[in-house]
Design an enzyme around this catalytic site. Structure first.
Site, PDB file in Angstrom:
ATOM      1  N   ASP A  10     -32.024  35.095 -31.091  1.00 36.37           N
ATOM      2  CA  ASP A  10     -31.496  34.347 -29.944  1.00 36.37           C
ATOM      3  C   ASP A  10     -31.822  35.145 -28.679  1.00 36.37           C
ATOM      4  O   ASP A  10     -32.229  36.306 -28.747  1.00 36.37           O
ATOM      5  CB  ASP A  10     -29.972  34.198 -30.097  1.00 36.37           C
ATOM      6  N   SER A  11     -31.563  34.522 -27.532  1.00 33.23           N
ATOM      7  CA  SER A  11     -31.743  35.219 -26.261  1.00 33.23           C
ATOM      8  C   SER A  11     -30.708  36.328 -26.079  1.00 33.23           C
ATOM      9  O   SER A  11     -30.907  37.220 -25.266  1.00 33.23           O
ATOM     10  CB  SER A  11     -31.606  34.213 -25.122  1.00 33.23           C
ATOM     11  N   TYR A  42     -32.398  32.755 -21.469  1.00 27.92           N
ATOM     12  CA  TYR A  42     -33.655  32.032 -21.660  1.00 27.92           C
ATOM     13  C   TYR A  42     -33.615  30.668 -20.956  1.00 27.92           C
ATOM     14  O   TYR A  42     -34.656  30.094 -20.669  1.00 27.92           O
ATOM     15  CB  TYR A  42     -33.917  31.779 -23.151  1.00 27.92           C
ATOM     16  N   GLY A  43     -32.408  30.169 -20.726  1.00 27.35           N
ATOM     17  CA  GLY A  43     -32.232  28.799 -20.224  1.00 27.35           C
ATOM     18  C   GLY A  43     -32.957  28.508 -18.926  1.00 27.35           C
ATOM     19  O   GLY A  43     -33.304  27.365 -18.647  1.00 27.35           O
ATOM     20  N   CYS A  73     -31.550  30.023 -30.963  1.00 27.65           N
ATOM     21  CA  CYS A  73     -31.477  29.613 -29.557  1.00 27.65           C
ATOM     22  C   CYS A  73     -32.117  28.226 -29.374  1.00 27.65           C
ATOM     23  O   CYS A  73     -33.247  28.000 -29.811  1.00 27.65           O
ATOM     24  CB  CYS A  73     -32.252  30.649 -28.744  1.00 27.65           C
ATOM     25  N   ASN A  74     -31.389  27.326 -28.730  1.00 33.45           N
ATOM     26  CA  ASN A  74     -31.932  25.982 -28.494  1.00 33.45           C
ATOM     27  C   ASN A  74     -33.154  26.011 -27.591  1.00 33.45           C
ATOM     28  O   ASN A  74     -34.124  25.299 -27.810  1.00 33.45           O
ATOM     29  CB  ASN A  74     -30.868  25.103 -27.832  1.00 33.45           C
ATOM     30  N   THR A  75     -33.079  26.846 -26.534  1.00 34.75           N
ATOM     31  CA  THR A  75     -34.176  26.884 -25.573  1.00 34.75           C
ATOM     32  C   THR A  75     -35.446  27.410 -26.259  1.00 34.75           C
ATOM     33  O   THR A  75     -36.531  26.862 -26.071  1.00 34.75           O
ATOM     34  CB  THR A  75     -33.791  27.763 -24.361  1.00 34.75           C
ATOM     35  N   CYS A 186     -26.482  24.105 -27.505  1.00 28.55           N
ATOM     36  CA  CYS A 186     -26.554  25.463 -26.964  1.00 28.55           C
ATOM     37  C   CYS A 186     -25.706  26.355 -27.857  1.00 28.55           C
ATOM     38  O   CYS A 186     -24.636  25.940 -28.328  1.00 28.55           O
ATOM     39  CB  CYS A 186     -26.041  25.468 -25.528  1.00 28.55           C
ATOM     40  N   THR A 187     -26.216  27.576 -28.065  1.00 34.42           N
ATOM     41  CA  THR A 187     -25.526  28.533 -28.939  1.00 34.42           C
ATOM     42  C   THR A 187     -24.053  28.738 -28.583  1.00 34.42           C
ATOM     43  O   THR A 187     -23.227  28.987 -29.452  1.00 34.42           O
ATOM     44  CB  THR A 187     -26.228  29.898 -28.822  1.00 34.42           C
ATOM     45  N   HIS A 188     -23.741  28.652 -27.280  1.00 33.09           N
ATOM     46  CA  HIS A 188     -22.390  29.004 -26.819  1.00 33.09           C
ATOM     47  C   HIS A 188     -21.350  27.889 -26.990  1.00 33.09           C
ATOM     48  O   HIS A 188     -20.156  28.143 -26.953  1.00 33.09           O
ATOM     49  CB  HIS A 188     -22.420  29.350 -25.330  1.00 33.09           C
TER      50      HIS A 188
END
Ligand code: DGL
Length: 268
Positions: A10-11, A42-43, A73-75, A186-188
């Site tokens: 992930d970022s 990364y977004g 990470c989605n991005t 999104c991860t969060h």
């Protein structure tokens, strides 16, 4: 091969929500988590930069002999899936967090409006729109960037009045009127699930793509006979490209328990 670790990247630390979902679905496995804290977030980065970072991280995880790679990470899933697959090679399956959700949604829903929230990079890529609408032409995907949310959550602002106000303001955008389901891309965002539920008064399903990706990973490992034979005695590793105490404390928010981060100087 089946006794080797699963690589997850992930970022930053947020992807530990995905690592947590993977641990729940696959408790026998060892994983190596890599958070690229040196390049967070990364977004807002260009697709070229994200591909460059993802390529180097994949090399690192392959050197650690990972048997599969999860792009938490989605991005990065939106922009770097192909390059990660190319570097991992044909014997190491790569799972991103977008395709399993696109598959799930296109099977579960028909003639519905599906909302998606994520970073600017994820939403600008239109990857959810194309991958869901291609799989099921009766679905309409509406996506909105919600860039404040990741940093808000990292700062510990969730489950309070301020966060609820910001979330309500994003979700009340006119384009999101009458959606039938919402993807937390999104991860969060698993951390604000309660607040999202409270905005919709539990009227629509909220889809956490970490959980869906963890189940997809389990299926792929099963199919390729790559599941660990029995519980591994090896400890999970948590590696970051830049270490601070604050990152270490954040592991509790995203992983449910504080774990010790180790620094790997892959950018030196
Ligand atoms: N991990 C990113 C994602 O899921 C969110 C944080 C960032 O922008 O780096 O898209």
């Amino acid at each position: 091969m089946s006794q080797q670790p699963i690589g997850i990247f992930d970022s930053g630390i947020g992807g530990m929500t995905v690592a947590h979902a993977i641990k729940k679905a696959l408790p026998n496995e060892q994983f190596i988590y890599f958070g690229d804290t040196a390049h967070l977030p990364y977004g807002d980065k260009s697709p070229e930069s994200i591909r460059h970072y993802a390529a180097r991280i994949t090399q690192f995880l392959i050197e650690k002999k990972c048997k599969a790679i999860v792009i938490a990470c989605n991005t990065a899933s939106a922009h770097a899936f192909k390059i990660v697959q190319d570097i991992a090679g044909p014997s190491v399956p790569v799972i991103n967090v977008i395709d399993p959700v696109a598959e799930y949604v296109s099977q579960q829903f028909n003639r519905k409006r599906i909302g998606v929230i994520g970073t600017k990079g994820t939403i600008a890529s239109r990857v959810y729109v194309t991958r869901i609408e291609k799989r099921n032409k009766t679905l309409k995907v509406i996506s909105n960037a919600t860039p404040l949310l990741a940093s808000m959550i990292e700062e510990g602002f969730y489950n309070n009045k301020i966060s609820q106000t910001i979330i309500n303001s994003y979700l009340s955008k006119p384009t999101f009127k009458n959606i039938d389901a919402l993807i937390l891309a999104c991860t969060h965002y698993p951390l604000i699930r309660k607040e999202v539920d409270s905005y919709y008064k539990k009227r629509i399903p909220i889809i956490d793509n970490g959980e869906v990706a963890a189940n997809a990973l389990k299926e792929i490992l099963e199919k390729k006979s790559l599941l660990s034979k029995g519980k591994t005695s090896k400890k999970d590793l948590f590696v970051v490209s830049d270490y601070t105490e604050a990152f270490n404390h954040s592991t509790k928010i995203f992983f449910g328990e504080e774990v010790q981060l180790k620094r790997a100087r892959i950018w030196d």
